[in-house]
Motif scaffolding. Structure first.
Motif: not given
Length: 564
Positions: A271, A330-331, A349, A352
């Motif tokens: 991200s 989103f990682r 994560s 996410g």
């Protein structure tokens, strides 16, 4: 000897394949389709010969994607003037008409419309067509300035309450342009039995000419020749790929369902950055990511589920749901190799929180017989510690991680074990069966059973299965070590299987694609391999077939490949 071939920036013929509506030819295990360029016929209407230098052209073909029961997304790119090339910013506003018909001759048009395009969207065109009949094949085309595009064929999904007899998907991943030709796409284009093609990421690569590890040099030269960083760069790269005749043929023949992985932006994207991005030298990460995503959505027949990502869900009647993940937007940043405390951190994560909750909820509420999950990176645990030392370096190079020692690939779900544990525990505790993960990225083929705890497998029963397809062209182990296929790699394959009992089969050397067929009783993957990725006319044959029977979460070797 290196076979370096530079393709021109324009001028792939605007033609279409001659295949008819979906049917079922006789059974065969070897696909030897003729070259796409030889199988193309002149466009209906004969407008190509009447074109002038200033007339609009459809040099990049047509495509469709994301089928729904009542519609499909149509795509093309119009070149309004000779200098209005991808990424140039040139060319004025252009009006483009689209039409959808029940027949190839377009005598039974069922939908039509007009849309405008400008340099602001790189003269790409999308039409989200609705009001069509479910589970039906259609023909579509575009026109501008009296010039017709090639005609493409697409297909809608079954009605949500329909008991579809089967679903058959081509499955591909990792198509590095310079590493070989797109024969896999040609073979998929030649099949009339597919409902769609699923692309699991790395449709393009960001590297410049011969920057990506290529043993023996590039087979052909990508454009632009430098690494893609700006919006214009990514537009040129997408445009150059869509000049490839085999890629055009696949898009013309079947709707595409696609997610991205890292190379659509930069290697090992997370991200807040990427391994292959140097702030300051290559600009701000946010600008590069925004540019790459904008070009992707301009040039791909893909709907966005929310702004700027690709996770979404497609339903195929009561037979199957397809949950498509975005594992780059989103990682958290990848952990250091061997840092067990970090990879187990519950605050880190790969999905996410919002996306993981969306996936769990969708799997729980699904009323479909099968639940497919499109994941760009492998979810099954994978240990490499038993691989001989002389192969650890080449494997690390292949996977794009440090060569000091290879215990696991932290770019996969292995680097985010809390997310994986939560998801797999959810499948077990909610008694959700018939979950099949479809995976790309790793340039190898795997057939995996997926337990919650790999250390106690097989006593700890699997909660899902996973089919991993190899690369279309991107280097795998025999390429990296410059060895003949199925020689040195067999040692590494045996070591990986010994350390990972849930891996039922793997192939570290081949290139090709998969064909997945699902019916009420089983899900089966046929793994097709190419005779030579550097041969544009390469043949294809089934290397292995695995299936999972409904309700078992187990894999077994199939008796043979699926009938065509």
């Amino acid at each position: 000897m290196t076979n370096t071939h530079r393709e021109p920036p324009t001028s792939v013929p605007a033609e279409r394949p001659s295949s008819g509506l979906p049917g079922r030819p006789g059974r065969r295990t070897v696909v030897a389709a003729t070259a796409a360029s030889a199988a193309l016929l002149p466009l209906t209407g004969g407008t190509a010969n009447a074109r002038t230098a200033a007339a609009p052209e459809f040099l990049h073909g047509v495509a469709s994607g994301d089928p729904l029961p009542d519609g499909v997304l149509l795509w093309t790119r119009v070149t309004p003037a000779p200098d209005a090339l991808p990424g140039s910013g040139k060319g004025g506003p252009t009006s483009v008409t689209w039409e959808v018909a029940e027949d190839e001759a377009f005598s039974k048009v069922v939908a039509h419309g007009t849309t405008g395009t400008t340099a602001a969207t790189d003269h790409t065109v999308k039409a989200d067509v609705r009001g069509l009949a479910p589970d039906t094949a259609y023909w579509f085309r575009f026109s501008a300035g009296g010039v017709n595009s090639p005609a493409g064929r697409t297909r809608t999904a079954p009605a949500e309450d329909a008991d579809a007899a089967n679903l058959r998907l081509g499955v591909v991943s990792c198509a590095q342009y310079e590493a070989g030709y797109y024969a896999s796409y040609r073979h998929l284009a030649g099949r009339a039995d597919l409902h769609a093609v699923l692309h699991l990421g790395d449709y393009i690569y960001e590297y410049g000419h011969e920057e990506y590890p290529l043993e023996g040099g590039a087979v052909r030269t990508v454009q632009p020749e430098h690494e893609t960083v700006t919006l214009a760069d990514y537009r040129v790269r997408h445009g150059h790929h869509k000049l490839d005749p085999d890629l055009q043929a696949m898009h013309t023949a079947h709707p595409l369902i696609a997610i991205w992985d890292d190379h659509e932006i930069a290697n090992d994207t997370w991200s807040g950055g990427a391994e292959n991005h140097t702030p300051g030298v290559e600009g701000e990460w946010a600008d590069r990511r925004r540019a790459a995503k904008q070009a992707y959505f301009e040039w791909m027949p893909v709907r966005t589920s929310t702004e700027g990502n690709t996770y979404r869900r497609i339903r195929f009647g009561r037979l199957a749901d397809l949950h498509l993940l975005d594992l780059r937007s989103f990682r958290d940043q990848q952990a250091s190799i061997g840092d067990g405390d970090v990879i187990d951190d519950p605050d880190r994560s790969i999905t996410g929180r919002k996306q993981l909750d969306w996936l769990k909820s969708g799997l729980s509420s699904s009323t479909a017989r099968w639940r497919m999950v499109g994941t760009s990176v492998m979810i099954a645990p994978m240990a490499f510690g038993s691989v001989p030392a002389h192969l650890l370096g080449p494997l690390a190079e292949l996977l794009g991680i440090p060569k000091e020692g290879l215990a696991l690939n932290v770019d996969q779900w292995d680097g985010y074990t809390d997310d994986r544990r939560e998801l797999l525990t959810h499948l077990r505790d909610q008694r959700i069966d018939n979950t099949v993960f479809l995976t790309g990225d790793i340039h190898m083929a795997f057939a995996n059973e997926v337990p919650v705890k790999a250390a106690t497998y097989p006593e700890d029963a699997p909660v899902a299965t996973e089919f991993v397809v190899t690369s279309v062209t991107s280097d795998n182990l025999d390429d990296v070590i410059n060895a003949a296929p199925d020689t040195v790699s067999s040692v590494a394959e045996a070591a990986v299987r010994a350390a990972n009992r849930h891996v039922r089969w793997l192939d570290m050397d081949s290139h090709g694609y998969g064909v997945l067929d699902i019916d009420a009783e089983r899900a089966q993957m046929d793994y097709f391999i190419l005779s030579d990725k550097e041969d544009r006319g390469a043949t294809s044959e089934v290397r292995r077939s695995y299936r999972t029977l409904s309700g078992t979460q187990r894999l077994e070797k199939a008796d043979g490949p699926l009938a065509l």
